[in-house]
Design a protein around this motif. Structure first.
Motif, PDB file in Angstrom:
ATOM      1  N   GLY A 107      -2.909  -0.404   4.399  1.00  0.00           N
ATOM      2  CA  GLY A 107      -1.997  -0.701   3.307  1.00  0.00           C
ATOM      3  C   GLY A 107      -0.595  -0.212   3.614  1.00  0.00           C
ATOM      4  O   GLY A 107      -0.378   0.533   4.562  1.00  0.00           O
ATOM      5  N   ILE A 108       0.345  -0.635   2.799  1.00  0.00           N
ATOM      6  CA  ILE A 108       1.737  -0.219   2.914  1.00  0.00           C
ATOM      7  C   ILE A 108       2.108   0.447   1.602  1.00  0.00           C
ATOM      8  O   ILE A 108       1.932  -0.132   0.531  1.00  0.00           O
ATOM      9  N   GLU A 109       2.616   1.677   1.678  1.00  0.00           N
ATOM     10  CA  GLU A 109       3.061   2.405   0.492  1.00  0.00           C
ATOM     11  C   GLU A 109       4.437   2.993   0.773  1.00  0.00           C
ATOM     12  O   GLU A 109       4.595   3.755   1.730  1.00  0.00           O
ATOM     13  N   ASN A 110       5.407   2.630  -0.027  1.00  0.00           N
ATOM     14  CA  ASN A 110       6.764   3.156   0.104  1.00  0.00           C
ATOM     15  C   ASN A 110       7.320   3.011   1.525  1.00  0.00           C
ATOM     16  O   ASN A 110       7.934   3.922   2.055  1.00  0.00           O
ATOM     17  N   GLY A 111       7.066   1.868   2.144  1.00  0.00           N
ATOM     18  CA  GLY A 111       7.610   1.617   3.461  1.00  0.00           C
ATOM     19  C   GLY A 111       6.862   2.282   4.603  1.00  0.00           C
ATOM     20  O   GLY A 111       7.314   2.257   5.733  1.00  0.00           O
ATOM     21  N   VAL A 112       5.720   2.892   4.319  1.00  0.00           N
ATOM     22  CA  VAL A 112       4.933   3.568   5.355  1.00  0.00           C
ATOM     23  C   VAL A 112       3.570   2.901   5.448  1.00  0.00           C
ATOM     24  O   VAL A 112       2.872   2.737   4.437  1.00  0.00           O
ATOM     25  N   ALA A 113       3.191   2.500   6.669  1.00  0.00           N
ATOM     26  CA  ALA A 113       1.857   1.938   6.879  1.00  0.00           C
ATOM     27  C   ALA A 113       0.838   3.070   6.786  1.00  0.00           C
ATOM     28  O   ALA A 113       1.045   4.142   7.345  1.00  0.00           O
ATOM     29  N   ARG A 114      -0.257   2.817   6.081  1.00  0.00           N
ATOM     30  CA  ARG A 114      -1.310   3.828   5.936  1.00  0.00           C
ATOM     31  C   ARG A 114      -2.627   3.217   6.394  1.00  0.00           C
ATOM     32  O   ARG A 114      -3.066   2.207   5.857  1.00  0.00           O
ATOM     33  N   ILE A 115      -3.216   3.856   7.392  1.00  0.00           N
ATOM     34  CA  ILE A 115      -4.513   3.444   7.909  1.00  0.00           C
ATOM     35  C   ILE A 115      -5.504   4.530   7.516  1.00  0.00           C
ATOM     36  O   ILE A 115      -5.367   5.692   7.916  1.00  0.00           O
TER      37      ILE A 115
END
Length: 77
Positions: free
Chosen positions: A9-17
């Motif tokens: 996912g993408i949260e606040n411009g940061v990709a999160r795996i």
């Protein structure tokens, strides 16, 4: 792309795996290794979509769905 062992996912411009094998305490298996190898291409696509000019920098956080990131290998799935 959809994953079986990861949540991307993408949260606040940061990709999160997020490693998502809580029953196995996020133990690494062959499928997860393959998915982790493919995940950076999603981060790169996101970076291009956001028009990042510095291609060396792509913000990404790797985390586990449990309190442990990964306990090691779980070849028996």
């Amino acid at each position: 792309m959809t994953y079986e062992t990861l949540i991307f996912g993408i949260e606040n411009g940061v990709a999160r795996i997020t490693i998502n094998r809580p029953v196995q305490l996020n133990a690494m298996d062959v499928l997860m290794a393959k998915e982790l190898a493919l995940a950076p291409s999603n981060v790169a696509r996101f970076s291009r979509a956001m028009c990042c000019t510095d291609r060396r920098w792509r913000p990404c956080v790797l985390r586990g769905v449990t309190s442990r990131l990964c306990i090691g290998s779980g070849a028996g799935r």
